[in-house]
Write a protein that holds these residues in place. Sequence first.
Motif, mmCIF file in Angstrom:
data_model
loop_
_atom_site.group_PDB
_atom_site.id
_atom_site.type_symbol
_atom_site.label_atom_id
_atom_site.label_comp_id
_atom_site.label_asym_id
_atom_site.label_seq_id
_atom_site.Cartn_x
_atom_site.Cartn_y
_atom_site.Cartn_z
ATOM 1 N N ALA A 72 3.940 15.560 -31.264
ATOM 2 C CA ALA A 72 3.415 16.911 -31.057
ATOM 3 C C ALA A 72 3.515 17.734 -32.339
ATOM 4 O O ALA A 72 2.579 18.463 -32.692
ATOM 5 C CB ALA A 72 4.176 17.595 -29.923
ATOM 6 N N VAL A 76 0.365 19.283 -34.444
ATOM 7 C CA VAL A 76 0.254 20.691 -34.847
ATOM 8 C C VAL A 76 -0.007 20.785 -36.347
ATOM 9 O O VAL A 76 -0.848 21.574 -36.798
ATOM 10 C CB VAL A 76 1.514 21.487 -34.439
ATOM 11 C CG1 VAL A 76 1.578 22.836 -35.124
ATOM 12 C CG2 VAL A 76 1.551 21.663 -32.932
ATOM 13 N N ILE A 115 6.246 26.187 -24.332
ATOM 14 C CA ILE A 115 5.941 24.815 -24.759
ATOM 15 C C ILE A 115 6.900 23.835 -24.092
ATOM 16 O O ILE A 115 6.491 22.767 -23.646
ATOM 17 C CB ILE A 115 6.028 24.690 -26.301
ATOM 18 C CG1 ILE A 115 4.907 25.470 -26.945
ATOM 19 C CG2 ILE A 115 5.969 23.244 -26.746
ATOM 20 C CD1 ILE A 115 3.534 24.893 -26.710
ATOM 21 N N LEU A 129 -0.667 23.064 -27.850
ATOM 22 C CA LEU A 129 -0.356 22.702 -29.233
ATOM 23 C C LEU A 129 -1.413 23.246 -30.192
ATOM 24 O O LEU A 129 -1.078 23.713 -31.289
ATOM 25 C CB LEU A 129 -0.232 21.190 -29.374
ATOM 26 C CG LEU A 129 0.935 20.547 -28.628
ATOM 27 C CD1 LEU A 129 0.895 19.039 -28.776
ATOM 28 C CD2 LEU A 129 2.260 21.110 -29.093
ATOM 29 N N ILE A 142 8.272 23.370 -32.414
ATOM 30 C CA ILE A 142 7.432 22.559 -31.531
ATOM 31 C C ILE A 142 8.104 21.225 -31.260
ATOM 32 O O ILE A 142 8.179 20.766 -30.115
ATOM 33 C CB ILE A 142 6.040 22.329 -32.165
ATOM 34 C CG1 ILE A 142 5.281 23.632 -32.325
ATOM 35 C CG2 ILE A 142 5.224 21.314 -31.369
ATOM 36 C CD1 ILE A 142 4.859 24.283 -31.052
#
Length: 172
Positions: A72, A76, A115, A129, A142
Amino acid sequence: MNTHLVPDWLRGLLIRSVAHRYYSLVVAVIAFVTTITFSFPFVAVLIPAVLLSPRRWRSLGLLCGVASGCGAAALVEIFQFLGGELVLARYPELQTMEGWQLASEWLQRWGLLAILIIAGSPMPQTPALLFCALANVSSLGILVAVAVGKTAKYLFMGWATARFPARFVGYN
């Protein structure tokens, strides 16, 4: 009804690697790749992986959660590198998805906690994302939020699959 979301070559890879001690790492790499490519839901791989080796549900849940967090964060970074306009031009349906609307509301209200919740839920995380990338949210944040959310989700799914395998045999 076709419950086999996992391609045959991937199913074969799981079967060939289950006897090796690096099996959990192989499945974690698959978690990373499916997160970064958002090709299909990783749970479709996790359930057969746990059915093939039920005693490894803990290591599978932990490693795959961390791998998904890394995937993830990398996604990003890719979104930020490509720029929001290019990503939205390539995937225009993202803006009209209900997940996009909900994710943007949650992110504006709760930040990284949103998130974490999205990662631990069945909601698609890719719109969230992308929104994070457009808002320049920290990739480290994140990584941690998705890793914690996915680890909790994957540990629960792994435990349930190992504990009640008959309920999940249709996914194998």
